[in-house]
Design an enzyme around this catalytic site. Structure first.
Site, mmCIF file in Angstrom:
data_model
loop_
_atom_site.group_PDB
_atom_site.id
_atom_site.type_symbol
_atom_site.label_atom_id
_atom_site.label_comp_id
_atom_site.label_asym_id
_atom_site.label_seq_id
_atom_site.Cartn_x
_atom_site.Cartn_y
_atom_site.Cartn_z
ATOM 1 N N CYS A 1 32.077 33.851 17.414
ATOM 2 C CA CYS A 1 32.484 33.289 18.705
ATOM 3 C C CYS A 1 34.009 33.209 18.825
ATOM 4 O O CYS A 1 34.674 34.232 18.828
ATOM 5 C CB CYS A 1 31.805 31.950 18.945
ATOM 6 S SG CYS A 1 31.868 31.454 20.699
ATOM 7 N N HIS B 1 26.153 33.480 19.199
ATOM 8 C CA HIS B 1 25.845 32.454 18.190
ATOM 9 C C HIS B 1 24.449 32.677 17.623
ATOM 10 O O HIS B 1 23.544 31.859 17.822
ATOM 11 C CB HIS B 1 25.928 31.061 18.808
ATOM 12 C CG HIS B 1 27.313 30.531 18.949
ATOM 13 N ND1 HIS B 1 28.073 30.122 17.877
ATOM 14 C CD2 HIS B 1 28.082 30.347 20.056
ATOM 15 C CE1 HIS B 1 29.254 29.694 18.302
ATOM 16 N NE2 HIS B 1 29.287 29.820 19.615
ATOM 17 N N GLU C 1 23.515 32.149 14.816
ATOM 18 C CA GLU C 1 23.225 31.104 13.825
ATOM 19 C C GLU C 1 22.683 29.824 14.450
ATOM 20 O O GLU C 1 22.241 28.920 13.726
ATOM 21 C CB GLU C 1 24.491 30.773 13.021
ATOM 22 C CG GLU C 1 25.482 29.838 13.697
ATOM 23 C CD GLU C 1 26.343 30.470 14.790
ATOM 24 O OE1 GLU C 1 27.200 29.772 15.355
ATOM 25 O OE2 GLU C 1 26.144 31.672 15.079
#
EC number: 2.3.1.31
Length: 301
Positions: free
Chosen positions: A142, A235, A237
């Site tokens: 990011c 993102h 994750e």
């Protein structure tokens, strides 16, 4: 194989409940295995949440990893207890004479500032310069990806009229790149940002390869230096409820924020989020660790 973390790190209990194989440093030293040294530069204010998100993914591989958590010495973290940083984190000065197999640079909620206005930009620059010769591969996430693209290649970021917020469909642009091994041609990933980098700027840099993008969310994945640098603008994750927590936080602050797109069932924030990105998130991190870290790193760093 396990990830090696401090036995008292709070994220350890979270991971064990999810059957992620974790090992204490005391147990690891009894094994005759050269674990991969992975540093995580955690720029997020929600440090413990980010720790769990990343450790969950990198712990889901056959590789044994020795994880080192880093924070910025030039920035005062107000949203985490100081004893947590003291107990579990190091600074760049602590590790600058070491080499690492992999480095993860997280996002940070500073994207509306110019890079040079960020109070730790000089220190971050030193870390990114260090990574070019002391780290086998660095994964930028990011804002960390925006910062890396700007520092290494001069790729600018641009403000968005509205926050890019939700879970978006992406297309694979390069079929024969190891980072995308096993990916479907179309896959989902969350985004949560107020700025963007543009495909046209990445295509101007011959050292960069655009790997995946979205018609709505724009650039998601790119690599540089044949995989020594990986940039993920989304993102992958994120946990199931991360976007929900961000949405509720912004609503409580009185911000004019739209419901995250393609996330809640029936786009209703009172209903349960639908996870569409978990399998490709795991695949992204396992491919990075296997093909760009494990397969490329020397046995003796």
């Amino acid at each position: 194989m396990p990830i090696i973390i401090d036995k008292d790190l709070p994220a350890r209990k979270v991971l064990q409940k999810e059957n992620i194989f974790v090992m204490t440093k005391e147990r690891a030293v009894t094994q005759d295995i050269r674990a991969l040294k992975i540093a995580i530069l955690n720029l997020m204010p929600t440090k413990q949440e980010t720790e769990a998100q990343l450790l969950r993914l990198i712990g889901n591989t056959p590789l044994q990893l020795d994880v080192h958590l880093l924070h910025m010495e030039s920035h005062l973290s107000r949203n985490v207890a100081q004893d947590h940083l003291t107990s579990f984190y190091k600074t760049f000065r602590d590790i600058e004479d070491e080499k690492f197999d992999g480095l993860i640079i997280t996002g940070a909620p500073v994207e509306t500032l110019s890079f040079e206005e960020v109070d730790y930009w000089e220190e971050l620059g030193r870390i990114m310069e260090y990574s070019k010769t002391n780290v086998t591969s660095t994964l930028h996430i990011c804002w960390g990806a925006q910062a890396g693209l700007y520092y290494h290649y001069g790729v600018p970021k641009y403000p968005l009229a509205e926050k890019m917020f939700g879970v978006f469909e992406h297309e694979v642009r390069e079929q024969h790149v190891k980072l995308l091994q096993g990916f479907d041609e179309v896959f989902f990933a969350p985004h949560s940002r107020h700025t963007e980098v543009r495909e046209s700027d990445i295509e101007k840099v011959k050292e960069l390869t655009l790997l995946a993008n979205s018609e709505e969310a724009g650039v998601h994945l790119a690599i540089g230096q044949e995989g020594r640098q990986v940039f993920a603008l989304g993102h992958s994750e994120y946990s199931c409820d991360t976007l929900k927590q961000e949405y509720e936080r912004d609503c409580q602050r009185g911000l004019n924020i739209d419901v995250p797109k393609n996330y809640f069932k029936h786009n209703n924030p009172n209903e349960k989020p639908i996870v569409r990105w978990r399998s490709h998130g795991n695949l992204l991190f396992s491919n990075w660790l296997n093909y760009y870290v494990y397969q490329e790193t020397p046995y003796i760093l």
